[in-house]
Motif scaffolding. Structure first.
Motif, PDB file in Angstrom:
ATOM      1  N   SER A  28      27.935  53.310  67.421  1.00  0.00           N
ATOM      2  CA  SER A  28      28.205  54.679  67.572  1.00  0.00           C
ATOM      3  C   SER A  28      29.383  55.261  66.439  1.00  0.00           C
ATOM      4  O   SER A  28      30.058  54.449  66.047  1.00  0.00           O
ATOM      5  CB  SER A  28      28.539  54.947  68.906  1.00  0.00           C
ATOM      6  OG  SER A  28      29.714  54.262  69.301  1.00  0.00           O
ATOM      7  N   ALA A  29      29.426  56.569  66.410  1.00  0.00           N
ATOM      8  CA  ALA A  29      30.584  57.100  65.463  1.00  0.00           C
ATOM      9  C   ALA A  29      31.903  56.696  66.127  1.00  0.00           C
ATOM     10  O   ALA A  29      32.883  56.252  65.314  1.00  0.00           O
ATOM     11  CB  ALA A  29      30.395  58.599  65.805  1.00  0.00           C
ATOM     12  N   VAL A  30      32.201  56.796  67.479  1.00  0.00           N
ATOM     13  CA  VAL A  30      33.344  56.280  68.041  1.00  0.00           C
ATOM     14  C   VAL A  30      33.850  54.876  67.600  1.00  0.00           C
ATOM     15  O   VAL A  30      34.886  54.410  67.259  1.00  0.00           O
ATOM     16  CB  VAL A  30      33.533  56.560  69.470  1.00  0.00           C
ATOM     17  CG1 VAL A  30      34.987  56.141  69.997  1.00  0.00           C
ATOM     18  CG2 VAL A  30      33.193  58.114  69.701  1.00  0.00           C
ATOM     19  N   GLU A  31      32.785  54.158  67.744  1.00  0.00           N
ATOM     20  CA  GLU A  31      33.054  52.764  67.347  1.00  0.00           C
ATOM     21  C   GLU A  31      33.142  52.487  65.963  1.00  0.00           C
ATOM     22  O   GLU A  31      34.385  51.833  65.596  1.00  0.00           O
ATOM     23  CB  GLU A  31      31.706  51.711  67.586  1.00  0.00           C
ATOM     24  CG  GLU A  31      31.532  51.560  69.046  1.00  0.00           C
ATOM     25  CD  GLU A  31      30.238  50.551  69.062  1.00  0.00           C
ATOM     26  OE1 GLU A  31      30.154  49.408  69.758  1.00  0.00           O
ATOM     27  OE2 GLU A  31      29.181  51.216  68.920  1.00  0.00           O
ATOM     28  N   ILE A  32      32.830  53.111  64.867  1.00  0.00           N
ATOM     29  CA  ILE A  32      32.850  53.158  63.577  1.00  0.00           C
ATOM     30  C   ILE A  32      34.547  53.621  63.455  1.00  0.00           C
ATOM     31  O   ILE A  32      35.207  53.095  62.466  1.00  0.00           O
ATOM     32  CB  ILE A  32      31.873  54.030  62.810  1.00  0.00           C
ATOM     33  CG1 ILE A  32      30.756  53.326  63.123  1.00  0.00           C
ATOM     34  CG2 ILE A  32      32.172  53.907  61.169  1.00  0.00           C
ATOM     35  CD1 ILE A  32      29.341  54.273  62.410  1.00  0.00           C
ATOM     36  N   VAL A  33      34.644  54.695  63.974  1.00  0.00           N
ATOM     37  CA  VAL A  33      36.141  55.270  63.871  1.00  0.00           C
ATOM     38  C   VAL A  33      37.070  54.271  64.375  1.00  0.00           C
ATOM     39  O   VAL A  33      38.292  54.079  63.527  1.00  0.00           O
ATOM     40  CB  VAL A  33      36.027  56.776  64.605  1.00  0.00           C
ATOM     41  CG1 VAL A  33      37.725  56.891  64.550  1.00  0.00           C
ATOM     42  CG2 VAL A  33      35.084  57.753  64.178  1.00  0.00           C
ATOM     43  N   PHE A  71      41.284  63.073  63.554  1.00  0.00           N
ATOM     44  CA  PHE A  71      40.470  62.142  64.515  1.00  0.00           C
ATOM     45  C   PHE A  71      39.240  62.675  64.733  1.00  0.00           C
ATOM     46  O   PHE A  71      38.307  62.239  64.749  1.00  0.00           O
ATOM     47  CB  PHE A  71      41.363  61.759  65.551  1.00  0.00           C
ATOM     48  CG  PHE A  71      40.472  61.112  66.416  1.00  0.00           C
ATOM     49  CD1 PHE A  71      40.090  59.674  66.405  1.00  0.00           C
ATOM     50  CD2 PHE A  71      39.981  61.712  67.831  1.00  0.00           C
ATOM     51  CE1 PHE A  71      39.125  59.139  67.274  1.00  0.00           C
ATOM     52  CE2 PHE A  71      39.374  60.753  68.600  1.00  0.00           C
ATOM     53  CZ  PHE A  71      38.994  59.777  68.500  1.00  0.00           C
ATOM     54  N   ALA A  72      39.262  64.246  65.277  1.00  0.00           N
ATOM     55  CA  ALA A  72      38.496  64.789  65.583  1.00  0.00           C
ATOM     56  C   ALA A  72      37.400  64.994  64.312  1.00  0.00           C
ATOM     57  O   ALA A  72      36.119  65.017  64.531  1.00  0.00           O
ATOM     58  CB  ALA A  72      38.727  66.101  66.131  1.00  0.00           C
ATOM     59  N   LEU A 178      47.314  54.920  63.320  1.00  0.00           N
ATOM     60  CA  LEU A 178      47.652  54.601  64.517  1.00  0.00           C
ATOM     61  C   LEU A 178      47.113  55.292  65.917  1.00  0.00           C
ATOM     62  O   LEU A 178      46.529  54.922  66.856  1.00  0.00           O
ATOM     63  CB  LEU A 178      49.050  54.618  64.503  1.00  0.00           C
ATOM     64  CG  LEU A 178      49.706  54.203  66.151  1.00  0.00           C
ATOM     65  CD1 LEU A 178      49.576  52.917  66.447  1.00  0.00           C
ATOM     66  CD2 LEU A 178      51.401  54.385  65.887  1.00  0.00           C
ATOM     67  N   LEU A 179      47.220  56.557  65.692  1.00  0.00           N
ATOM     68  CA  LEU A 179      46.916  57.520  66.684  1.00  0.00           C
ATOM     69  C   LEU A 179      45.197  57.598  66.750  1.00  0.00           C
ATOM     70  O   LEU A 179      44.556  57.725  67.965  1.00  0.00           O
ATOM     71  CB  LEU A 179      47.202  59.138  66.364  1.00  0.00           C
ATOM     72  CG  LEU A 179      48.541  59.251  66.690  1.00  0.00           C
ATOM     73  CD1 LEU A 179      49.248  60.362  66.383  1.00  0.00           C
ATOM     74  CD2 LEU A 179      49.200  58.819  67.869  1.00  0.00           C
ATOM     75  N   SER A 180      44.568  57.396  65.611  1.00  0.00           N
ATOM     76  CA  SER A 180      43.030  57.285  65.718  1.00  0.00           C
ATOM     77  C   SER A 180      42.618  56.072  66.278  1.00  0.00           C
ATOM     78  O   SER A 180      41.545  56.096  66.957  1.00  0.00           O
ATOM     79  CB  SER A 180      42.526  57.322  64.511  1.00  0.00           C
ATOM     80  OG  SER A 180      42.619  58.649  63.777  1.00  0.00           O
ATOM     81  N   GLY A 185      39.981  53.846  70.562  1.00  0.00           N
ATOM     82  CA  GLY A 185      40.078  52.551  71.651  1.00  0.00           C
ATOM     83  C   GLY A 185      40.204  53.081  73.175  1.00  0.00           C
ATOM     84  O   GLY A 185      39.237  52.394  74.229  1.00  0.00           O
ATOM     85  N   LEU A 186      40.820  54.070  73.588  1.00  0.00           N
ATOM     86  CA  LEU A 186      40.662  54.873  74.706  1.00  0.00           C
ATOM     87  C   LEU A 186      39.088  55.236  75.329  1.00  0.00           C
ATOM     88  O   LEU A 186      39.000  54.941  76.364  1.00  0.00           O
ATOM     89  CB  LEU A 186      41.909  55.872  74.906  1.00  0.00           C
ATOM     90  CG  LEU A 186      41.748  56.560  76.186  1.00  0.00           C
ATOM     91  CD1 LEU A 186      42.038  55.589  77.571  1.00  0.00           C
ATOM     92  CD2 LEU A 186      42.869  57.637  76.472  1.00  0.00           C
ATOM     93  N   TRP A 187      38.892  55.839  74.247  1.00  0.00           N
ATOM     94  CA  TRP A 187      37.420  56.293  74.481  1.00  0.00           C
ATOM     95  C   TRP A 187      36.211  55.103  74.613  1.00  0.00           C
ATOM     96  O   TRP A 187      35.320  55.484  75.636  1.00  0.00           O
ATOM     97  CB  TRP A 187      36.847  57.041  73.234  1.00  0.00           C
ATOM     98  CG  TRP A 187      35.410  57.995  73.168  1.00  0.00           C
ATOM     99  CD1 TRP A 187      34.610  58.072  73.902  1.00  0.00           C
ATOM    100  CD2 TRP A 187      35.299  59.137  72.426  1.00  0.00           C
ATOM    101  NE1 TRP A 187      33.618  58.815  73.531  1.00  0.00           N
ATOM    102  CE2 TRP A 187      33.971  59.687  72.922  1.00  0.00           C
ATOM    103  CE3 TRP A 187      36.139  59.987  71.399  1.00  0.00           C
ATOM    104  CZ2 TRP A 187      33.473  60.682  72.217  1.00  0.00           C
ATOM    105  CZ3 TRP A 187      35.528  61.050  70.788  1.00  0.00           C
ATOM    106  CH2 TRP A 187      34.126  61.393  71.338  1.00  0.00           C
ATOM    107  N   LEU A 188      36.521  54.023  73.824  1.00  0.00           N
ATOM    108  CA  LEU A 188      35.468  52.967  74.154  1.00  0.00           C
ATOM    109  C   LEU A 188      35.763  52.345  75.454  1.00  0.00           C
ATOM    110  O   LEU A 188      34.848  51.627  75.897  1.00  0.00           O
ATOM    111  CB  LEU A 188      35.891  51.869  73.024  1.00  0.00           C
ATOM    112  CG  LEU A 188      35.107  52.578  71.513  1.00  0.00           C
ATOM    113  CD1 LEU A 188      35.399  51.536  70.396  1.00  0.00           C
ATOM    114  CD2 LEU A 188      33.768  52.892  71.635  1.00  0.00           C
TER     115      LEU A 188
END
Length: 278
Positions: A28-33, A71-72, A178-180, A185-188
């Motif tokens: 997913s996009a979040v995993e890639i990020v 990040f967004a 760092l913040l990304s 990580g929190l999203w996942l």
């Protein structure tokens, strides 16, 4: 040197886009990020130490804003790449230059007719080269692509302000990384995760390496007063992406496509000669 840094950043971003498109088949996009940011975190910390750059910042609000918008922008951009043809996603993301012009105008900077003409010329070249078309089933991807452009422009505006305040690019990229990592990580923790194999691992490492190097080059390019000049040169990412298509996927280009590439190059050259008025 600003022009050179932006061209280098564009080549690296195009390379990142190739890796993202390939690994989006399994992640997913979040995993890639997350992997993009986490794998770059320690190297960025080491680079800051090597350069003697302190991580203390007196401009933490601007750093937080730059990181949040960045990040967004990356999440929406990677999502668009997964939903749309790569060329269409890149086209929509590179509307960031137009959004950036609007932000700078709202901030009180007067745009010269030359810089406006150069940006419009560059955007018309992008549209001619890629000729994006959005079908009904691609509406979500199209909206995400446009949103990524608007968010990226806000991140670039923050980078400009940080550069004007004397923040080194290494510190800015470190905080973004760092913040990304923390946000993704929190999203996942609350979403599905996929196993990493040899192929996806290599691609994710490529995304992280190309993105980090591109961020450093882009941050240095934007950390000057000639922000819109750098934004116009960012269109060269499209040129590099087209060349990658020819080399990797045997994509061909007609005469109109080569004309579009010429328009993009002329746009970048014209923008570097017509700064924004104060």
């Amino acid at each position: 040197m600003q022009s050179l840094w932006m061209i280098v950043a564009s080549l690296l971003f195009a390379s990142m886009g190739v890796c993202v498109k390939l690994v989006a088949e399994s992640h997913s996009a979040v995993e890639i990020v997350f992997y993009r940011s986490f794998l770059a975190l320690l190297p960025m910390l080491a680079l800051a130490r090597l350069r003697g750059v302190s991580l203390h910042t007196p401009h933490w609000r601007w750093q937080l804003g730059r990181s949040a918008f960045g990040f967004a922008a990356v999440v929406t951009y990677f999502s668009a790449i997964g939903l749309l043809p790569l060329a269409t996603a890149v086209t929509l993301n590179y509307t960031s230059a137009i959004f950036l012009a609007g932000y700078l105008a709202l901030a009180g900077l007067r745009l010269t007719s030359g810089i406006v003409a150069a940006l419009l010329l560059g955007l018309s070249g992008v549209a001619l080269l890629l000729r994006p078309t959005l079908h009904a089933e691609q509406l979500l991807g199209g909206l995400l692509g446009l949103l990524s452009g608007a968010l990226a422009a806000m991140a670039y505006f923050s980078v400009r302000e940080l550069g004007a305040r004397g923040e080194p690019e290494t510190r800015t990229v470190f905080y973004f990384t760092l913040l990304s990592s923390l946000a993704a990580g929190l999203w996942l923790l609350f979403s599905e995760r996929h196993a990493v194999d040899m192929r996806s691992g290599a691609l994710l490492l490529g995304v992280a390496a190309f993105a980090t190097a591109a961020q450093l080059a882009m941050t240095r390019a934007y950390a000057t007063e000639r922000t819109l000049s750098a934004a116009a040169l960012a269109y060269s990412t499209v040129v590099f992406a087209s060349l990658f298509g020819i080399i990797l996927w045997n994509e061909t280009h007609d005469g109109w496509s080569w004309l579009a590439i010429a328009l993009i190059v002329v746009s970048g050259l014209a923008a570097t000669r017509r700064p924004v008025a104060g």
